[in-house]
Write a protein that holds these residues in place. Sequence first.
Motif, PDB file in Angstrom:
ATOM      1  N   ALA A  54       7.736  -9.257   8.907  1.00  0.00           N
ATOM      2  CA  ALA A  54       7.805  -7.819   8.619  1.00  0.00           C
ATOM      3  C   ALA A  54       8.561  -7.551   7.319  1.00  0.00           C
ATOM      4  O   ALA A  54       8.137  -6.702   6.517  1.00  0.00           O
ATOM      5  N   ILE A  55       9.684  -8.263   7.084  1.00  0.00           N
ATOM      6  CA  ILE A  55      10.403  -8.012   5.832  1.00  0.00           C
ATOM      7  C   ILE A  55       9.603  -8.541   4.642  1.00  0.00           C
ATOM      8  O   ILE A  55       9.676  -7.984   3.544  1.00  0.00           O
ATOM      9  N   GLY A  56       8.823  -9.602   4.853  1.00  0.00           N
ATOM     10  CA  GLY A  56       7.953 -10.086   3.786  1.00  0.00           C
ATOM     11  C   GLY A  56       6.861  -9.083   3.464  1.00  0.00           C
ATOM     12  O   GLY A  56       6.564  -8.809   2.292  1.00  0.00           O
ATOM     13  N   LEU A  57       6.257  -8.516   4.505  1.00  0.00           N
ATOM     14  CA  LEU A  57       5.216  -7.505   4.287  1.00  0.00           C
ATOM     15  C   LEU A  57       5.798  -6.239   3.658  1.00  0.00           C
ATOM     16  O   LEU A  57       5.175  -5.619   2.791  1.00  0.00           O
ATOM     17  N   ASP A  58       6.990  -5.863   4.105  1.00  0.00           N
ATOM     18  CA  ASP A  58       7.629  -4.689   3.512  1.00  0.00           C
ATOM     19  C   ASP A  58       7.836  -4.891   2.013  1.00  0.00           C
ATOM     20  O   ASP A  58       7.592  -3.981   1.205  1.00  0.00           O
ATOM     21  N   HIS A 103       8.682  -1.967   7.388  1.00  0.00           N
ATOM     22  CA  HIS A 103      10.145  -1.848   7.423  1.00  0.00           C
ATOM     23  C   HIS A 103      10.616  -1.381   8.801  1.00  0.00           C
ATOM     24  O   HIS A 103      11.601  -1.906   9.336  1.00  0.00           O
ATOM     25  N   GLU A 104       9.934  -0.419   9.374  1.00  0.00           N
ATOM     26  CA  GLU A 104      10.304   0.062  10.711  1.00  0.00           C
ATOM     27  C   GLU A 104      10.117  -1.023  11.759  1.00  0.00           C
ATOM     28  O   GLU A 104      10.913  -1.146  12.696  1.00  0.00           O
ATOM     29  N   GLN A 134      21.061  -8.048   1.360  1.00  0.00           N
ATOM     30  CA  GLN A 134      20.766  -6.812   0.648  1.00  0.00           C
ATOM     31  C   GLN A 134      19.751  -5.941   1.367  1.00  0.00           C
ATOM     32  O   GLN A 134      19.720  -4.716   1.152  1.00  0.00           O
ATOM     33  N   HIS A 135      18.940  -6.534   2.235  1.00  0.00           N
ATOM     34  CA  HIS A 135      17.882  -5.771   2.894  1.00  0.00           C
ATOM     35  C   HIS A 135      17.981  -5.777   4.416  1.00  0.00           C
ATOM     36  O   HIS A 135      17.247  -5.052   5.086  1.00  0.00           O
ATOM     37  N   ASP A 136      18.848  -6.591   4.965  1.00  0.00           N
ATOM     38  CA  ASP A 136      19.042  -6.616   6.410  1.00  0.00           C
ATOM     39  C   ASP A 136      19.827  -5.372   6.825  1.00  0.00           C
ATOM     40  O   ASP A 136      20.868  -5.052   6.251  1.00  0.00           O
ATOM     41  N   PRO A 188     -11.125   1.089   2.781  1.00  0.00           N
ATOM     42  CA  PRO A 188      -9.971   0.502   2.089  1.00  0.00           C
ATOM     43  C   PRO A 188      -8.845   0.204   3.072  1.00  0.00           C
ATOM     44  O   PRO A 188      -8.533   1.020   3.938  1.00  0.00           O
ATOM     45  N   ALA A 189      -8.265  -0.949   2.942  1.00  0.00           N
ATOM     46  CA  ALA A 189      -7.204  -1.378   3.851  1.00  0.00           C
ATOM     47  C   ALA A 189      -5.856  -1.257   3.144  1.00  0.00           C
ATOM     48  O   ALA A 189      -5.603  -1.946   2.166  1.00  0.00           O
ATOM     49  N   GLY A 190      -4.999  -0.385   3.659  1.00  0.00           N
ATOM     50  CA  GLY A 190      -3.674  -0.213   3.098  1.00  0.00           C
ATOM     51  C   GLY A 190      -2.627  -0.947   3.911  1.00  0.00           C
ATOM     52  O   GLY A 190      -2.951  -1.727   4.822  1.00  0.00           O
ATOM     53  N   PRO A 191      -1.351  -0.708   3.657  1.00  0.00           N
ATOM     54  CA  PRO A 191      -0.273  -1.366   4.402  1.00  0.00           C
ATOM     55  C   PRO A 191      -0.397  -1.252   5.921  1.00  0.00           C
ATOM     56  O   PRO A 191      -0.090  -2.230   6.628  1.00  0.00           O
ATOM     57  N   PRO A 192      -0.846  -0.104   6.487  1.00  0.00           N
ATOM     58  CA  PRO A 192      -0.983  -0.043   7.952  1.00  0.00           C
ATOM     59  C   PRO A 192      -1.944  -1.079   8.519  1.00  0.00           C
ATOM     60  O   PRO A 192      -1.821  -1.472   9.681  1.00  0.00           O
TER      61      PRO A 192
END
Length: 454
Positions: free
Chosen positions: A116-120, A257-258, A365-367, A188-192
Amino acid sequence: MGGRYRLQERIGSGSMGSVHRAVDQLLGREVAVKLIASLARTEEERSRNEAEAKVLSQLNHHSLITLFDAGTEVSPSGTSIVWLAMELVQGSDLSRRLSKGTLPPRQVAYLAYDLAIGLDYMHRGGIVHRDIKPANILLFDYREDETRLRAKLTDFGVAQMAGDPSPQGDEFTGTAGFMSPEQVRSEPAGPPSDVYSLGLVLLRCLTGERAFPGMAVESALARLFRGPVIPDSVGPEWAGVLEAMTALEPGDRPSAHEVSEVMQDLTRAGRGRRSTEAFEDPDRVRAAEELGPTVEAEGDPALDRITALTSRLLGVPVAAVSIVGADRVWTVSGSGTRRGSAAAQESLCPVTVREDTPFIVDDVQHDLRTAADPLVVASPGFGFYAGVPLRNAEGLALGTLCVMDRAARSLTGDQEATLRDLAALAADILQLRQDVRDARDTAGYVPAEPAVAD
């Protein structure tokens, strides 16, 4: 390839090409080289073949495979071969692992957090993967117990920039068993879309079954009319997040991110409660504040050897033993740092002594556990932290053995075990210091009528 990479055995293959183990003869290291062959003859066709290299070149995240080098070679017959030299992950992929059975829920949460953090990171950079599936998730340092499962996302052959109004021509842009409804409709395929596919992967990990079985067309069309069946056996926490991730409408799905925030909570399931009470225990605070200033002032060669060994074995620039008081932290030994004291809010050690288990943050930094910490906010060059509570004979967490690095990174299961073992040694040394101090106090007590030996 490229005058530098000597190919060895093939270690993977797919519709977009094959992957070989290879040796980088210039640097003397093993890498993975992906070969993509086609009959592309025009510059436009060759540019499309190089799309994966262009996507990978924009990415730099520990949850994503790293690209080292790329190029194109054209044979005398006109066949174009695009090659990508990437990091070689020593481990299996998730598809092979799942052939052995399901994963424990906490392991799935760890895996999901990494992905998930990689995809974010990708989505914030405007890139959509579009082919999230078990075969494209590489595992490393996997052990058959409850140690940390870590994952990297690979194969960006059909990735595209988010917002691109059209897919890459009429090419196949996903894998039937894990495609999103919008991919099935050729929209079109977006982040969702990536979030939906990740949801199906996690469901597969927990249940051992594909959410939409059957032949490719049957499997793909089924999700246009219903969501996946989520059994009660996964538990209410998992059911809620999986239902949200696999909602039919893209706008109803959480962001990557969620998802990572939810997975943070799920990784703690079964790990035991946080020992906040122990941190506030006046006995703990009193013992720490008696020990910390003394050891910090005097130093201890044995602790210095432990921190130096910790730094060397784990390959980190900083290792330290610290004692944690109510509002002060004493660094009593350090490799890459000096002895001294600082306010508690300038350290992650107070957080560590609240834990029953090692406190490990791959990317501070992102956790969410650390991103807002004053130390992290003030230290943009701070990337990784791992700490183990140091407990005395009474079980009180007096301090920590911690390691830090400038870049985000991970610990393998063996490295985490090494950190635990070294922390146990450090705790023993601090206990000996305390025992000696207590013995001195006792020896210094002179009774009113001392006994005289014959």
